[in-house]
Enzyme design. Structure first.
Site, short mmCIF file in Angstrom:
data_model
loop_
_atom_site.label_atom_id
_atom_site.label_comp_id
_atom_site.label_asym_id
_atom_site.label_seq_id
_atom_site.Cartn_x
_atom_site.Cartn_y
_atom_site.Cartn_z
N TYR A 9 -7.79 7.88 -101.41
CA TYR A 9 -8.41 8.80 -100.46
C TYR A 9 -9.02 9.99 -101.17
O TYR A 9 -8.76 10.22 -102.35
CB TYR A 9 -7.38 9.25 -99.42
CG TYR A 9 -6.38 10.27 -99.93
CD1 TYR A 9 -5.33 9.91 -100.77
CD2 TYR A 9 -6.48 11.61 -99.56
CE1 TYR A 9 -4.41 10.85 -101.23
CE2 TYR A 9 -5.56 12.56 -100.00
CZ TYR A 9 -4.54 12.17 -100.84
OH TYR A 9 -3.64 13.10 -101.29
N ARG A 52 -14.40 11.16 -108.47
CA ARG A 52 -12.95 10.88 -108.51
C ARG A 52 -12.62 9.65 -107.67
O ARG A 52 -11.74 8.86 -108.05
CB ARG A 52 -12.16 12.10 -108.04
CG ARG A 52 -10.65 11.89 -108.25
CD ARG A 52 -9.86 13.15 -108.00
NE ARG A 52 -9.99 13.58 -106.62
CZ ARG A 52 -9.54 14.75 -106.17
NH1 ARG A 52 -8.92 15.60 -106.98
NH2 ARG A 52 -9.71 15.08 -104.90
N ARG A 82 0.34 -10.56 -95.64
CA ARG A 82 1.16 -9.79 -96.57
C ARG A 82 1.63 -10.61 -97.76
O ARG A 82 2.33 -11.60 -97.62
CB ARG A 82 2.38 -9.20 -95.83
CG ARG A 82 3.16 -8.22 -96.70
CD ARG A 82 4.33 -7.59 -95.96
NE ARG A 82 4.98 -6.60 -96.81
CZ ARG A 82 5.87 -6.91 -97.76
NH1 ARG A 82 6.22 -8.17 -97.96
NH2 ARG A 82 6.40 -5.95 -98.51
N LYS A 128 -5.82 8.93 -106.88
CA LYS A 128 -5.52 9.61 -105.62
C LYS A 128 -5.15 8.57 -104.57
O LYS A 128 -5.91 8.27 -103.64
CB LYS A 128 -6.70 10.48 -105.18
CG LYS A 128 -6.29 11.57 -104.20
CD LYS A 128 -7.35 12.64 -104.12
CE LYS A 128 -7.13 13.64 -102.99
NZ LYS A 128 -5.87 14.35 -103.01
N GLU A 178 2.46 20.15 -111.07
CA GLU A 178 1.52 20.70 -110.08
C GLU A 178 2.27 20.94 -108.79
O GLU A 178 3.50 20.93 -108.76
CB GLU A 178 0.34 19.73 -109.89
CG GLU A 178 0.76 18.34 -109.43
CD GLU A 178 -0.39 17.36 -109.28
OE1 GLU A 178 -1.52 17.79 -109.00
OE2 GLU A 178 -0.15 16.15 -109.45
N LEU A 189 -2.86 15.17 -110.63
CA LEU A 189 -4.16 14.81 -110.06
C LEU A 189 -5.20 15.74 -110.67
O LEU A 189 -4.98 16.96 -110.72
CB LEU A 189 -4.13 14.98 -108.54
CG LEU A 189 -5.46 14.59 -107.89
CD1 LEU A 189 -5.63 13.07 -107.86
CD2 LEU A 189 -5.59 15.17 -106.50
N1 PDD Z 1 -4.62 17.14 -102.10
N2 PDD Z 1 -2.63 17.81 -106.70
C1 PDD Z 1 -2.26 17.03 -105.67
C2 PDD Z 1 -1.01 16.24 -105.78
C3 PDD Z 1 -3.07 16.95 -104.52
O1 PDD Z 1 -2.71 16.14 -103.52
C4 PDD Z 1 -4.24 17.73 -104.44
C5 PDD Z 1 -5.15 17.69 -103.25
C6 PDD Z 1 -4.57 18.54 -105.54
C7 PDD Z 1 -5.82 19.39 -105.56
O2 PDD Z 1 -6.94 18.60 -105.74
P1 PDD Z 1 -8.36 19.02 -105.15
O3 PDD Z 1 -8.70 20.33 -105.75
O4 PDD Z 1 -9.26 17.95 -105.59
O5 PDD Z 1 -8.19 19.10 -103.66
C8 PDD Z 1 -3.76 18.55 -106.64
C9 PDD Z 1 -5.37 16.98 -100.88
C10 PDD Z 1 -6.03 18.22 -100.42
C11 PDD Z 1 -4.47 16.35 -99.84
O6 PDD Z 1 -3.72 15.46 -100.23
O7 PDD Z 1 -4.53 16.71 -98.67
#
Ligand code: PDD
Length: 292
Positions: free
Chosen positions: A33, A52, A100, A148, A181, A206
């Site tokens: 996603y 990405r 499945r 992601k 993070e 990420l």
């Molecule tokens: N998440 N690290 C993680 C684990 C994340 O899920 C996200 C973003 C980020 C920041 O990445 P970016 O700057 O590309 O949004 C870092 C999104 C917003 C979510 O899961 O809702």
């Protein structure tokens, strides 16, 4: 206003927007996603999110559901139909629907594609100017969080723990004591000499799009940046801490569990970078939808 979602070729009212029970995203988290911030009706860092998405799909050998230009046109239409001026656009691509069975379907199936728009972007100015609390949680995620993937159960548990601790975010820490993070944001600290430190890109974090943009803005502003791992102890002793992400922008952290960072107020570097980021998104124009 009723919300409209895009589901596999159709625009549907939110409550009728459903996917098949054997969608592999649903059964195996076999899907990826992106969440893009929509600011003044325009996407923030659209091309980087597409890049990405390409990375995530390539790693999992899921084909792009359509050309990137067609995908952009669909995203733009979802934003338009929902009249989002400030919000987020969620896009999910999965391997598709199949009986499945863990291995990839032997006969290729059509990737699934879902988009949902939401109103409301970023934390309020009041929250940002006060700074937020984070809570320390063990980083129990898999070894490829650079992808992601929608396999977010560890993030869900960490964010739930944060909610229960009345914290804005979870700060994820590995058994070696290093901070990776946040549960949905990248983590940064600032040293006394105003050097910015954030975990290097690897399979352990990420690669945040906001992280990259803030890094570029910070470099332009003359800040020194070190991309290296930092420990929780180093973070607790830091001059400042902040988070970056699509839904956080640049957000000062002033408290880690019961410990305050410095004097417990947002630091000048965090606030400066937040302002630079706001200036950046406020200056977006229609080219923000490129490559279309
Ligand atoms: N998440 N690290 C993680 C684990 C994340 O899920 C996200 C973003 C980020 C920041 O990445 P970016 O700057 O590309 O949004 C870092 C999104 C917003 C979510 O899961 O809702």
């Amino acid at each position: 206003m009723s919300h409209v979602a895009y589901v596999n070729g159709r625009y549907l009212p939110h409550k009728h927007a459903t996917v098949h029970i054997e969608d592999r995203g649903y059964q195996f988290a076999d899907a990826v996603y992106e969440v893009t911030c929509i600011w003044n009706g325009l996407p923030v860092d659209h091309a980087s999110h597409l890049a990405r998405l390409r990375h995530s799909l390539t790693q999992l050998r899921i084909p792009m559901p359509c050309s990137e230009a067609a995908l952009t046109a669909l995203q733009r239409e979802v934003v338009r139909r929902n009249r989002v001026t400030r919000g987020t656009l969620y896009l999910q691509v999965g391997r598709g629907v199949a009986t499945r069975n863990q291995p990839f379907p032997s006969k290729p199936v059509k990737p699934s594609l879902v988009m949902v728009a939401k109103h409301g972007a970023g934390p309020s100015e009041v929250v940002a100017q006060a700074g937020v609390k984070v809570t320390v949680q063990p980083d129990i995620r898999w070894g490829r969080v650079d992808i992601k993937s929608v396999g977010l159960l560890p993030n869900v548990l960490a964010k739930q723990a944060a909610a229960e601790a009345k914290a804005f975010e979870a700060l994820l820490v590995k058994p070696d004591g290093n901070v990776t993070e946040g549960g949905a944001a990248n983590a940064w600290i600032v040293t006394k000499d105003k050097t910015l430190i954030t975990h290097p890109l690897s399979n352990a974090i990420l690669g945040g799009i906001t992280r990259a943009t803030v890094m570029r803005l910070a470099k332009t502003a003359g800040y020194q940046i070190q991309e290296r791992a930092f420990s929780l102890d180093e973070a607790l002793a830091a001059k400042e801490m902040f988070l970056t992400g699509t839904t956080t922008f640049v957000l000062p952290v002033v408290q880690v569990d019961e410990r305050t960072i410095a004097n417990g107020s947002p630091g000048s570097v965090s606030l400066d970078l937040r302002q630079r980021y706001l200036d950046y998104v406020n200056a977006l124009d229609d080219t923000a939808w490129a490559p279309i």
